[in-house]
Design an enzyme around this catalytic site. Structure first.
Site, PDB file in Angstrom:
ATOM      1  N   ARG A  17       0.825  -1.183   0.069  1.00 39.44           N
ATOM      2  CA  ARG A  17       0.099   0.354   0.037  1.00 39.44           C
ATOM      3  C   ARG A  17       0.777   1.345   0.015  1.00 39.44           C
ATOM      4  O   ARG A  17       0.378   2.323  -0.197  1.00 39.44           O
ATOM      5  CB  ARG A  17      -1.106  -0.143   1.158  1.00 39.44           C
ATOM      6  CG  ARG A  17      -2.385  -0.955   0.912  1.00 39.44           C
ATOM      7  CD  ARG A  17      -3.124  -0.922   2.037  1.00 39.44           C
ATOM      8  NE  ARG A  17      -2.735  -1.953   3.076  1.00 39.44           N
ATOM      9  CZ  ARG A  17      -3.189  -2.122   4.340  1.00 39.44           C
ATOM     10  NH1 ARG A  17      -4.335  -1.244   4.772  1.00 39.44           N
ATOM     11  NH2 ARG A  17      -3.005  -2.965   5.216  1.00 39.44           N
ATOM     12  N   GLN A  78      12.861 -14.832   5.561  1.00 38.54           N
ATOM     13  CA  GLN A  78      11.902 -15.593   5.128  1.00 38.54           C
ATOM     14  C   GLN A  78      11.588 -15.879   3.758  1.00 38.54           C
ATOM     15  O   GLN A  78      11.289 -14.564   2.922  1.00 38.54           O
ATOM     16  CB  GLN A  78      10.564 -14.530   5.780  1.00 38.54           C
ATOM     17  CG  GLN A  78       9.276 -15.343   5.615  1.00 38.54           C
ATOM     18  CD  GLN A  78       8.208 -14.492   6.170  1.00 38.54           C
ATOM     19  OE1 GLN A  78       8.475 -13.406   6.474  1.00 38.54           O
ATOM     20  NE2 GLN A  78       6.906 -15.183   6.062  1.00 38.54           N
ATOM     21  N   ASP A 108       6.831  -2.243  11.791  1.00 34.51           N
ATOM     22  CA  ASP A 108       6.185  -0.883  11.470  1.00 34.51           C
ATOM     23  C   ASP A 108       5.256  -0.157  12.693  1.00 34.51           C
ATOM     24  O   ASP A 108       4.624   0.562  12.475  1.00 34.51           O
ATOM     25  CB  ASP A 108       5.327  -0.978  10.505  1.00 34.51           C
ATOM     26  CG  ASP A 108       4.022  -2.005  10.643  1.00 34.51           C
ATOM     27  OD1 ASP A 108       4.232  -2.508  11.927  1.00 34.51           O
ATOM     28  OD2 ASP A 108       3.338  -2.219  10.043  1.00 34.51           O
ATOM     29  N   ASN A 183      -5.975  -5.673  18.845  1.00 33.64           N
ATOM     30  CA  ASN A 183      -4.848  -6.411  18.941  1.00 33.64           C
ATOM     31  C   ASN A 183      -3.409  -5.620  18.395  1.00 33.64           C
ATOM     32  O   ASN A 183      -3.804  -4.971  17.385  1.00 33.64           O
ATOM     33  CB  ASN A 183      -4.801  -7.766  18.072  1.00 33.64           C
ATOM     34  CG  ASN A 183      -3.518  -8.453  18.116  1.00 33.64           C
ATOM     35  OD1 ASN A 183      -2.547  -8.307  18.909  1.00 33.64           O
ATOM     36  ND2 ASN A 183      -3.506  -9.150  16.826  1.00 33.64           N
ATOM     37  N   ASN A 241       0.683   1.184   7.391  1.00 35.45           N
ATOM     38  CA  ASN A 241       0.361   0.661   6.237  1.00 35.45           C
ATOM     39  C   ASN A 241       0.341   1.479   4.917  1.00 35.45           C
ATOM     40  O   ASN A 241       0.587   0.843   3.909  1.00 35.45           O
ATOM     41  CB  ASN A 241      -1.224  -0.148   6.420  1.00 35.45           C
ATOM     42  CG  ASN A 241      -1.240  -1.197   7.304  1.00 35.45           C
ATOM     43  OD1 ASN A 241      -0.356  -2.100   7.369  1.00 35.45           O
ATOM     44  ND2 ASN A 241      -2.053  -0.835   8.475  1.00 35.45           N
ATOM     45  N   ARG A 347      28.152  24.618   4.758  1.00 32.63           N
ATOM     46  CA  ARG A 347      28.178  23.540   4.091  1.00 32.63           C
ATOM     47  C   ARG A 347      29.142  22.420   4.782  1.00 32.63           C
ATOM     48  O   ARG A 347      29.659  22.789   5.759  1.00 32.63           O
ATOM     49  CB  ARG A 347      28.539  23.606   2.629  1.00 32.63           C
ATOM     50  CG  ARG A 347      27.390  24.204   1.876  1.00 32.63           C
ATOM     51  CD  ARG A 347      28.183  24.581   0.513  1.00 32.63           C
ATOM     52  NE  ARG A 347      28.607  24.037  -0.444  1.00 32.63           N
ATOM     53  CZ  ARG A 347      29.131  24.050  -1.287  1.00 32.63           C
ATOM     54  NH1 ARG A 347      29.355  25.190  -1.915  1.00 32.63           N
ATOM     55  NH2 ARG A 347      29.757  22.957  -2.211  1.00 32.63           N
ATOM     56  N   LYS A 365      31.997  26.795   3.305  1.00 29.37           N
ATOM     57  CA  LYS A 365      32.116  25.523   2.759  1.00 29.37           C
ATOM     58  C   LYS A 365      33.472  24.882   3.078  1.00 29.37           C
ATOM     59  O   LYS A 365      34.592  25.396   2.565  1.00 29.37           O
ATOM     60  CB  LYS A 365      31.705  25.232   1.201  1.00 29.37           C
ATOM     61  CG  LYS A 365      31.986  23.615   0.636  1.00 29.37           C
ATOM     62  CD  LYS A 365      33.301  24.002  -0.212  1.00 29.37           C
ATOM     63  CE  LYS A 365      33.568  22.500  -0.649  1.00 29.37           C
ATOM     64  NZ  LYS A 365      35.080  22.449  -1.253  1.00 29.37           N
ATOM     65  N   ASN A 400      38.222  28.950  -5.231  1.00 27.74           N
ATOM     66  CA  ASN A 400      38.986  27.893  -4.925  1.00 27.74           C
ATOM     67  C   ASN A 400      38.844  26.556  -6.109  1.00 27.74           C
ATOM     68  O   ASN A 400      39.471  25.765  -5.700  1.00 27.74           O
ATOM     69  CB  ASN A 400      38.104  27.305  -3.450  1.00 27.74           C
ATOM     70  CG  ASN A 400      36.713  27.094  -3.628  1.00 27.74           C
ATOM     71  OD1 ASN A 400      36.275  27.725  -4.679  1.00 27.74           O
ATOM     72  ND2 ASN A 400      35.988  25.977  -3.279  1.00 27.74           N
TER      73      ASN A 400
END
Length: 477
Positions: A17, A78, A108, A183, A241, A347, A365, A400
């Site tokens: 899904r 599995q 999940d 459940n 889900n 950065r 940076k 640079n």
């Protein structure tokens, strides 16, 4: 380590899904993948072993968890994904002999807390039941399996802890659908009775799957005892889900993190608007303004201020740092008392020294900036080392990149760089030197020197007036 129990985490499903090329458990909520949340929670229980049952994109799931530092996990593959019951049957060999008790988690359910699971295990041991089911009472139980109790339990309020079965939504009668106790898919089993019952579980003729929930009825039918332990907070058992549910859980995790920080002494303005990952740490008396985003392993000290709209990822801020609004920091380190922004971009590889000020529309940076440096606006400092007390004028650029390689610029203590300076790397500007505004510097500047590198100004008096004056009429007009 508690040798009496092991943990099995079900993480083999595809999550159809989600309509995604990634396995469901590799999607993120609250700054971590779903499976990482569950494994992190499981690890805090200190079991004898943690098994992760993988199937769809197994290699990616395993690699992800190992990259996150979970080295002691054991994996069970599995091959055919024929339901939750089949998942445990696939690992019968290692699981059946792992420990006397087995805690089964779903990959999940990232909202589960160690506190709730500890209470579940304790309740299971007190009852000496064959199985204990973690349940929750939902205002809207649609989609969840309903808990059927031995007597007087269909309203979910009975004091009788015994369960006789779990009925799925699609199979429930109209009366059973009124039950609000559901459940969670989380169980604590006595290991040997579990695996004996699993051998008796039959394939669902419609779904072609073996359901772990069928074990509950089998154990109860044999009089072995199946009990319920109800979670105090029903939100903890929410599974995911699809992406709508993912967004809902992500929001709940963010609010949980914000509340945790506020209780620890952090001021958060409009906590519903901020996005703080689970792994972020923030010191007391720091203030976080609306819309801030703090990601990854960011560490923020005490008495800091994080301005509205700032985005900080995997960075370290010492005490007393101020980020003015709309700054972006990635993999950077900021020393105490520094002021950054607004609209600064730091950065990866950037280090800002104590008391330095990096202002509006300055980009840094992979550079190390010393103590008390002022770069207040409109500059680019890349692959540079700046000493203490340097002044960077507006429009200054370290050039640079030569088209193939990056080169370093070194600017020593006390240098004054005038506005509009271009420093063509590799280059060194000596201690205390001045560079005149508008200069393009290509050669080393000695200490305490003045460097000028610009064309001589030429003034042509009256040129503009003559240009604007009406011209003589041309033939043919």
């Amino acid at each position: 380590m508690d040798h009496r129990f092991a943990i099995a985490i079900l993480a083999a499903g595809q999550g159809t899904r989600f309509r995604s090329q990634r396995a469901k458990v590799l999607h993120e909520a609250g700054g971590r993948t779903l499976i990482e949340h569950v494994v992190q929670t499981a690890a805090q229980l200190s079991p004898r072993d943690i098994f992760v049952i993988v199937g769809h994109q197994a290699e990616a799931v395993i690699a992800h968890l190992q990259e996150r530092g979970f080295r002691r996990l054991k994996f069970i593959f599995q091959k055919e994904r024929l339901g939750t019951g089949h998942a445990l049957r696939s690992g019968r060999g290692p699981l059946a002999n792992a420990a006397p008790q087995l805690l089964v988690l779903s990959g999940d359910t990232p909202l589960l807390t160690p506190q709730t699971l500890r209470k579940l295990i304790a309740a299971h041991r007190r009852s000496q039941a064959a199985a204990t089911v973690l349940t929750a009472e939902m205002d809207d139980p649609t989609g969840y399996g309903r808990i059927l109790r031995a007597s007087g339990g269909t309203d979910g309020r009975s004091s009788n802890h015994s369960i006789i079965a779990i009925v799925e939504q699609k199979s429930a009668t109209a009366e059973q659908r009124q039950i609000r106790e559901v459940n969670s898919g989380i169980y604590c089993f006595q290991t040997q009775p579990l695996f004996r019952a699993l051998q008796q579980v039959k394939l669902d003729p419609i779904k072609k799957e073996y359901y772990l929930t069928d074990v509950i009825a089998l154990l109860a039918g044999r009089g072995l005892g199946v009990h319920a332990f109800r979670a105090e907070d029903p939100q903890e058992v929410i599974g995911i889900n699809d992406r709508v549910e993912l967004a809902r859980v992500d929001n709940l995790l963010r609010l949980r993190k914000a509340r945790e920080l506020m209780r620890a002494g952090v001021t958060i303005q409009a906590p519903e608007s901020v996005r703080i990952d689970a792994g972020v740490r923030v010191g007391p008396d720091t203030e976080i303004e609306p819309g801030a985003v703090l990601r990854g392993r960011t560490r923020i000290g005490t008495n800091c201020r994080i301005g509205a709209g700032c985005i900080v990822a995997d960075s370290e801020l010492a005490d007393g740092v101020v980020l003015r609004p709309c700054c972006v920091l990635t993999e950077s380190r900021i020393a105490s008392g520094a002021v950054i922004g607004p609209f600064s971009h730091l950065r990866p590889g950037t280090e800002i020294g104590p008391g330095s000020q990096i202002g509006a529309f300055v980009e840094v940076k992979k550079s190390r900036i010393g103590r008390g440096v002022h770069a207040h606006h409109l500059a680019y400092l890349g692959d540079a080392v700046l000493g203490d007390g340097v002044n960077v004028g507006a429009g200054t650029i370290t050039c640079n990149f030569d088209g193939t390689r990056k080169h370093q610029t070194v600017i020593e203590d006390g240098v004054f760089l005038g506005s509009g300076t271009e420093l063509v790397a590799p280059l060194r500007v000596g201690r205390g030197a001045y560079v005149a505004a508008g200069s393009t510097i290509t050669e080393e500047v000695p200490a305490h020197a003045l460097a000028l590198a610009r064309a001589r100004q030429v003034v042509k008096a009256g040129w503009a007036a003559r240009r604007k004056a009406p011209s003589a009429a041309k033939p043919g007009r």
